[in-house]
Design an enzyme around this catalytic site. Structure first.
Site, short mmCIF file in Angstrom:
data_model
loop_
_atom_site.label_atom_id
_atom_site.label_comp_id
_atom_site.label_asym_id
_atom_site.label_seq_id
_atom_site.Cartn_x
_atom_site.Cartn_y
_atom_site.Cartn_z
N HIS A 157 0.81 -1.22 0.00
CA HIS A 157 0.00 0.00 0.00
C HIS A 157 0.85 1.27 0.00
O HIS A 157 0.33 2.36 -0.20
CB HIS A 157 -0.95 0.00 1.20
N ASP A 364 3.43 9.28 -1.14
CA ASP A 364 2.22 8.56 -0.73
C ASP A 364 2.00 7.45 -1.75
O ASP A 364 2.06 7.71 -2.96
CB ASP A 364 1.02 9.53 -0.75
C1 GDG Z 1 -2.23 3.88 3.10
C2 GDG Z 1 -1.24 4.54 2.12
C3 GDG Z 1 -2.97 4.40 0.33
C4 GDG Z 1 -8.75 10.60 7.42
N1 GDG Z 1 -9.26 11.41 8.34
C5 GDG Z 1 -10.48 10.95 8.64
C6 GDG Z 1 -10.71 9.81 7.88
N2 GDG Z 1 -9.64 9.61 7.13
C7 GDG Z 1 -9.56 8.55 6.13
C8 GDG Z 1 -9.58 9.19 4.76
C9 GDG Z 1 -9.06 8.07 3.90
C10 GDG Z 1 -8.12 7.34 4.86
O1 GDG Z 1 -8.40 7.80 6.17
C11 GDG Z 1 -6.68 7.69 4.58
O2 GDG Z 1 -6.32 7.03 3.42
P1 GDG Z 1 -5.05 7.48 2.58
O3 GDG Z 1 -5.07 6.73 1.32
O4 GDG Z 1 -5.14 8.97 2.35
O5 GDG Z 1 -3.77 7.25 3.47
P2 GDG Z 1 -3.12 6.14 4.50
O6 GDG Z 1 -3.90 6.02 5.74
O7 GDG Z 1 -1.72 6.61 4.69
O8 GDG Z 1 -3.17 4.74 3.71
C12 GDG Z 1 -2.00 5.32 1.05
C13 GDG Z 1 -3.83 3.61 1.32
O9 GDG Z 1 -3.03 2.95 2.30
C14 GDG Z 1 -4.65 2.55 0.60
O10 GDG Z 1 -3.84 1.71 -0.16
O11 GDG Z 1 -3.82 5.19 -0.49
O12 GDG Z 1 -1.09 5.86 0.11
O13 GDG Z 1 -0.35 5.40 2.82
O14 GDG Z 1 -10.09 7.21 3.50
O15 GDG Z 1 -10.90 9.62 4.46
N3 GDG Z 1 -11.84 9.08 7.93
C15 GDG Z 1 -12.81 9.52 8.79
N4 GDG Z 1 -12.65 10.62 9.56
C16 GDG Z 1 -11.52 11.36 9.52
O16 GDG Z 1 -11.40 12.38 10.18
N5 GDG Z 1 -13.96 8.81 8.86
#
Ligand code: GDG
Length: 466
Positions: A157, A364
């Site tokens: 990821h 990322d």
């Molecule tokens: C890893 C990789 C890859 C955030 N704040 C709140 C909230 N979130 C949710 C977002 C989003 C998720 O968390 C974060 O996903 P990301 O993809 O931006 O980043 P990572 O957590 O670092 O994930 C990344 C991912 O895995 C999948 O393969 O895309 O590159 O680092 O969904 O919305 N959700 C809620 N409240 C918040 O305040 N409910």
């Protein structure tokens, strides 16, 4: 039909449409597991005094889950240690934050062996096994060593770092070679896959033919498989009470000002300091925009046991305080900085009320927030996504304003451009991005991976018979 066994550090089964903090990954995997009558195996998140290998079986949201508890030493050395203090920073190009310690490496090997030993009795010969992320790289080899000949897949990821950084890990050869025990390795982008190929050809003497890597008589397919959003589920928030309320609350409190929004786990890879500095640059160089805009940064804390995360929290407190102290007036606060999470439906409303979405990571793997921001916009009056070229998402979402997060000037210019972009251009860019978010969604992603895992090979890159 083969059963799917998903294995990840944490198990978080989720129901489609469930309004929880669980991300798209949990929803997509849960759907695939329900269809195949599969099992999701991993750590419960709980601590036990002494590891017993005892498995707790549950049914959550229609998915069979099997979890184990870990000892305090496991959590310290494997999770907070090797996973979060060694591999995470290294894989995000932060050698300065990468901590190398034998205890961490030992804990990582021990917990991966514990995973292999405890999951082994659950496996049947034609199960498809899908392992997730950097926490569990050696697990495939662990299962092979225990005699399993199943189809084994691994999805990363995060980014895969350049070989020149990877070699700073003392056990890099052994660790990376273990990955070639899998039949399929999935990456979000060609960049991460190519970086992996560079390492395995340079340091392991692996041979590449089409989409396949060959080493010691084994063959591994290297698949580019960008993760998507559960777009249907996320977009179904539209019109819900929670989404409308959050949207209205933000619009009312904005009193005609335009909202610039950021939503990120509080993590140094997300480029939050750089974002705050770029916003400060904007306020300095464009006094006409003062009092006309504000930035809402939602940043729920994560991995608070790790010192580098405590540091970034302190840095951001000070940066946001500094900007507000310098620019605020009696009725205008330029930065609203919020260290807590919101329900997904509320996030939908918050994105929709915001004219600019800022997604500016320094590295990322993908970044799902960028896709969520696009999915939440009103297609007749959409906001503008400002996106780092160092997020995997910038490959599919290339109609965003693509910026270099290391340049405050570049980022400040893009924010200013986004704030004044004509409606026609906003609609055109948004339509192109929405198409990708909807078509290449999380189901498309899991089906693509599972198809490869089932052994269906791409016609064009089937290896030639030697
Ligand atoms: C890893 C990789 C890859 C955030 N704040 C709140 C909230 N979130 C949710 C977002 C989003 C998720 O968390 C974060 O996903 P990301 O993809 O931006 O980043 P990572 O957590 O670092 O994930 C990344 C991912 O895995 C999948 O393969 O895309 O590159 O680092 O969904 O919305 N959700 C809620 N409240 C918040 O305040 N409910």
């Amino acid at each position: 039909m083969s059963r799917l066994i998903a294995i990840s550090n944490r198990v978080q089964a989720a129901q489609a449409g469930e309004n929880s903090n669980r991300g798209g990954l949990a929803v997509a995997l849960s759907a695939a597991l329900r269809t195949s009558n599969g099992i999701w195996f991993g750590w419960s998140g709980e601590q036990t005094d002494e590891f017993s290998g005892q498995i707790t079986f549950r049914r959550e949201a229609g998915v069979a889950t099997a979890t184990i508890d870990l000892e305090a030493q496991d959590i310290d050395e494997y999770y907070n240690g090797f996973a979060n203090r060694t591999l995470w920073p290294l894989f995000h190009y932060r050698l300065d934050l990468t901590e190398i310690a034998r205890d961490f490496a030992g804990g990582y090997a021990r917990v991966n062996a514990r995973f292999a030993n405890t999951v082994a009795p659950l496996l049947e010969p034609d199960d498809l096994i899908w392992v997730h992320d950097y926490h569990l790289m050696p697990l495939g080899k662990g299962l092979r060593d225990r005699g399993f000949a199943n189809r084994l897949g691994f999805f990363l990821h995060t980014p895969w770092p350049p070989a020149s950084l990877m070699v700073s890990l003392p056990n890099h050869r052994e660790l990376v070679a273990s990955l070639l025990s899998y039949d399929v390795i999935g990456f979000h982008t060609a960049e991460w896959r190519d970086s992996f190929i560079d390492y395995i050809t340079t340091h392991l003497n692996a041979r590449i033919e089409g989409e396949f890597a060959h080493l010691d008589g084994r063959m591994t397919r290297l698949l580019i498989c960008p993760i998507g959003l559960d777009a249907t589920e996320f977009m179904s928030a539209q019109g819900t009470e929670a989404a409308l309320q959050a949207e209205q609350r933000l619009i009312t409190s904005a009193v005609g000002r335009q909202v610039i929004v950021g939503v990120d786990r509080l993590d140094y890879s997300k480029g939050l300091q750089e974002r705050f500095l770029a916003y400060e640059q904007l306020l300095n160089t464009r006094p006409d925009l003062r009092e006309k805009v504000f930035m809402l940064q939602i940043a729920p804390p994560s991995r608070g046991d790790v010192a580098s995360y405590q540091q970034i929290r302190a840095d951001l407190n000070s940066l946001s305080g500094g900007i507000n102290g310098e620019f605020a007036s009696i009725d205008w606060v330029p930065v609203r900085y919020v260290n807590k999470g919101y329900a997904r439906e509320e996030l939908f409303g918050i994105y929709r009320a915001s004219r600019v979405g800022l997604v500016t990571p320094l590295r990322d793997g993908m970044n799902l927030v960028a896709k969520e921001y696009v999915a939440a916009q009103d297609p007749q009056d959409p906001g503008v996504l400002v996106l780092s070229r160092f997020a995997g998402a910038s490959v599919q979402l290339n109609a965003a304003l693509i910026i270099n997060p290391h340049s405050s000037e570049d980022m400040a210019d893009a924010i200013a451009r986004a704030l004044t972009m004509p409606l026609e251009e906003r609609k055109e860019r948004h339509a192109a991005m929405l198409k990708s978010v909807i078509e290449e969604d999380v189901r498309w992603w899991s089906e693509k991976f599972i198809e490869a895992l089932s052994g269906e090979e791409p016609q064009e890159s089937r290896p030639k018979l030697a």
